[in-house]
Design an enzyme around this catalytic site. Structure first.
Site, PDB file in Angstrom:
ATOM      1  N   ASN A 150       0.849  -1.197   0.000  1.00 29.87           N
ATOM      2  CA  ASN A 150       0.000   0.000   0.000  1.00 29.87           C
ATOM      3  C   ASN A 150       0.885   1.247   0.000  1.00 29.87           C
ATOM      4  O   ASN A 150       1.382   1.669   1.033  1.00 29.87           O
ATOM      5  CB  ASN A 150      -0.923  -0.048   1.236  1.00 29.87           C
ATOM      6  CG  ASN A 150      -1.889   1.116   1.270  1.00 29.87           C
ATOM      7  OD1 ASN A 150      -1.644   2.151   0.660  1.00 29.87           O
ATOM      8  ND2 ASN A 150      -2.984   0.961   1.993  1.00 29.87           N
ATOM      9  N   CYS A 153      -2.490   4.939   0.541  1.00 32.96           N
ATOM     10  CA  CYS A 153      -3.514   5.403   1.480  1.00 32.96           C
ATOM     11  C   CYS A 153      -3.407   6.925   1.595  1.00 32.96           C
ATOM     12  O   CYS A 153      -2.340   7.453   1.934  1.00 32.96           O
ATOM     13  CB  CYS A 153      -3.320   4.754   2.850  1.00 32.96           C
ATOM     14  SG  CYS A 153      -4.480   5.421   4.059  1.00 32.96           S
ATOM     15  N   ASN A 217      -6.112   3.793  -6.020  1.00 32.71           N
ATOM     16  CA  ASN A 217      -6.715   4.002  -4.714  1.00 32.71           C
ATOM     17  C   ASN A 217      -7.649   5.201  -4.877  1.00 32.71           C
ATOM     18  O   ASN A 217      -7.795   5.748  -5.967  1.00 32.71           O
ATOM     19  CB  ASN A 217      -5.633   4.263  -3.665  1.00 32.71           C
ATOM     20  CG  ASN A 217      -6.110   3.922  -2.251  1.00 32.71           C
ATOM     21  OD1 ASN A 217      -7.206   4.321  -1.853  1.00 32.71           O
ATOM     22  ND2 ASN A 217      -5.306   3.202  -1.506  1.00 32.71           N
TER      23      ASN A 217
HETATM   24  C1  LIG Z   1     -13.791   2.795   3.350  1.00 34.08           C
HETATM   25  C2  LIG Z   1     -12.637   2.486   2.464  1.00 34.08           C
HETATM   26  C3  LIG Z   1     -11.486   1.940   3.022  1.00 34.08           C
HETATM   27  C4  LIG Z   1     -10.401   1.641   2.220  1.00 34.08           C
HETATM   28  N1  LIG Z   1      -9.281   1.073   2.778  1.00 34.08           N
HETATM   29  C5  LIG Z   1      -8.224   0.739   2.004  1.00 34.08           C
HETATM   30  C6  LIG Z   1      -7.091   0.066   2.542  1.00 34.08           C
HETATM   31  O1  LIG Z   1      -7.011  -0.240   3.729  1.00 34.08           O
HETATM   32  N2  LIG Z   1      -6.064  -0.235   1.700  1.00 34.08           N
HETATM   33  C7  LIG Z   1      -6.098   0.066   0.364  1.00 34.08           C
HETATM   34  O2  LIG Z   1      -5.154  -0.255  -0.362  1.00 34.08           O
HETATM   35  N3  LIG Z   1      -7.173   0.687  -0.182  1.00 34.08           N
HETATM   36  C8  LIG Z   1      -8.228   1.022   0.598  1.00 34.08           C
HETATM   37  N4  LIG Z   1      -9.342   1.597   0.030  1.00 34.08           N
HETATM   38  C9  LIG Z   1      -9.363   1.899  -1.416  1.00 34.08           C
HETATM   39  C10 LIG Z   1     -10.092   0.811  -2.217  1.00 34.08           C
HETATM   40  O3  LIG Z   1      -9.451  -0.433  -2.100  1.00 34.08           O
HETATM   41  C11 LIG Z   1     -10.176   1.194  -3.715  1.00 34.08           C
HETATM   42  O4  LIG Z   1      -8.864   1.349  -4.211  1.00 34.08           O
HETATM   43  C12 LIG Z   1     -10.942   2.482  -3.960  1.00 34.08           C
HETATM   44  O5  LIG Z   1     -12.076   2.565  -3.115  1.00 34.08           O
HETATM   45  C13 LIG Z   1     -11.391   2.609  -5.418  1.00 34.08           C
HETATM   46  O6  LIG Z   1     -12.249   1.561  -5.785  1.00 34.08           O
HETATM   47  P1  LIG Z   1     -13.868   1.735  -5.891  1.00 34.08           P
HETATM   48  O7  LIG Z   1     -14.096   2.849  -6.849  1.00 34.08           O
HETATM   49  O8  LIG Z   1     -14.357   0.405  -6.356  1.00 34.08           O
HETATM   50  O9  LIG Z   1     -14.332   2.088  -4.511  1.00 34.08           O
HETATM   51  C14 LIG Z   1     -10.451   1.909   0.825  1.00 34.08           C
HETATM   52  C15 LIG Z   1     -11.628   2.447   0.272  1.00 34.08           C
HETATM   53  C16 LIG Z   1     -12.712   2.735   1.070  1.00 34.08           C
HETATM   54  C17 LIG Z   1     -13.966   3.304   0.446  1.00 34.08           C
END
Ligand SMILES: Cc1cc2nc3c(=O)[nH]c(=O)nc-3n(C[C@H](O)[C@H](O)[C@H](O)COP(=O)(O)O)c2cc1C
Length: 374
Positions: A150, A153, A217
């Site tokens: 990661n 973040c 992300n």
């Molecule tokens: C509530 C929340 C928590 C997340 N926590 C992490 C995390 O711990 N590690 C990470 O690599 N990405 C994290 N993400 C990012 C998601 O894995 C993803 O990359 C991002 O939401 C884009 O995808 P989506 O459009 O399908 O939501 C998080 C996203 C959300 C909404």
């Protein structure tokens, strides 16, 4: 029946659909439900060694637009359409010890499903680099099939963590290399979209030994301000801190980032993330060259782990491949990557000659025209 299986970074997936690192993969029970629902793999919620305490109050909300009109608000209401998720959640607040034992049990119960461990540590000194190695060894000893680092973040105050690593080419290389020194399993790097030219950080990660890049992300963003209360729609005692935007709004943004990388590194492997809810969305990433895709927001809104989302993805891909006569993902992966060109290469009306903003060059016999590619 179409064959949805695929090989990505040397690992065989029964289908190319993964849950991304986020609340859907924050626990063993969620992950096992996800496998039962049909996901080919999961990336665990990011596991770290440093202390984590989340904000008081909600960590994620969903921005919706009124179906008639332009009002955007996180207030849940009828007659509105999802635009994005907004979150300021940190990485897993469960310590590494909590995950040990659970990861191996998941893998034993689901040997054909792919378990990717997302990990994060600092990068400011040798001790932090050795923390990356501790996490690597712990997760691979548990039977994880791959690691996702990661570097993305968006909520870290520490300058040596999260997207601050992904914004620094040297750190991208150094951390990846430190992990590769001890890893026996493939290493994926999840980059932040919040840089000027993601090709730079992708190149640095590949030089450090990354086997694949995952992107995107969430994008740095703020909640909207309520015009009546003049408060941010998400705040704790009036205060807010930049968080991350996910969901439908970021699909085109993330595709642009992904296309820059797949064009620059056509022989490398990529996992596409951002705004995916249906196969049509996933297809955009596949046509740009991605070998797997990952989903978060859509799954959160579908019983927390996306049983209907994954059913739709599988049905959509099956129908698409059968209709087009494709035998595998490789038959259409990257098919539209080369359709993205410089602006000046898009056709103009016949009578005009456009040179990308450059003046028509004065001709000097025997020399290439200034400012034009040969
Ligand atoms: C509530 C929340 C928590 C997340 N926590 C992490 C995390 O711990 N590690 C990470 O690599 N990405 C994290 N993400 C990012 C998601 O894995 C993803 O990359 C991002 O939401 C884009 O995808 P989506 O459009 O399908 O939501 C998080 C996203 C959300 C909404």
């Amino acid at each position: 029946m179409a064959d949805l299986s695929t090989t990505f970074t040397g690992i065989r997936f029964e289908n190319p659909f993964l849950l991304s690192s986020a609340p859907p993969t924050e626990s063993d029970s969620n992950i096992m439900r996800a496998f039962d629902a049909g996901w080919g793999g999961v990336v665990t919620k990011t596991i770290g060694l440093h202390p984590v305490v989340n904000v008081k109050g909600p960590k994620t909300k969903f921005l919706r637009a009124d179906n008639s009109g332009y009002r955007l608000s996180m207030n849940k209401r009828a007659e509105s359409t999802l635009i994005a998720s907004w979150n300021w959640e940190l990485i897993s607040d469960k310590p590494l010890d909590w995950w040990i034992g659970k990861l191996s049990r998941i893998k034993k119960a689901y040997p054909n499903k792919i378990l990717v461990a997302s990990i994060m540590a600092g990068s400011g000194n040798d001790k932090e680099l050795s923390n990356w190695q501790t996490l690597t060894k712990a997760c691979q000893d548990e039977g994880a099939d791959a690691l996702e680092l990661n570097f993305s973040c968006p909520h870290m105050d520490r300058v040596d963590m999260g997207s601050n690593v992904g914004k620094d080419k040297v750190l991208c290389s150094v951390v990846t290399q430190a992990v590769k020194e001890v890893s026996k399993i493939p290493v994926w790097v999840k980059l932040t979209p919040a840089t000027a030219d993601i090709v730079e950080e992708a190149g640095a990660s590949f030089r450090g030994g990354a086997d694949a890049i995952s992107s995107s992300n969430t994008f740095p963003s703020l909640p909207v301000i309520d015009p009546n209360t003049l408060e941010f729609e998400m705040n704790v005692e009036g205060y807010v801190s930049p968080g991350g935007l996910g969901g439908p709004a970021i699909l085109p943004l993330s595709l642009a980032k992904m296309s820059q990388m797949t064009k620059a590194f056509p022989d490398k492997e990529f996992s596409g993330i951002g705004g995916i809810a249906t196969f049509d969305h996933a297809l955009c990433y596949f046509l740009l060259g991605c070998g797997t895709v990952q989903v978060c927001t859509a799954a959160m809104l579908d019983q927390a782990i996306g049983p209907n989302v994954v059913k739709g993805l599988i049905a959509g891909m099956t129908e698409f491949m059968e209709r087009r006569g494709f035998k595998s993902l490789e038959d259409f992966r990257g098919m539209r990557r080369d359709r993205i060109v410089a602006h000046s290469q898009i056709k103009r009306p016949e009578q005009f000659d456009y040179r990308g903003g450059y003046e028509a060059a004065e001709e000097h016999e025997g020399y290439a025209a200034a400012g034009l590619k040969s």
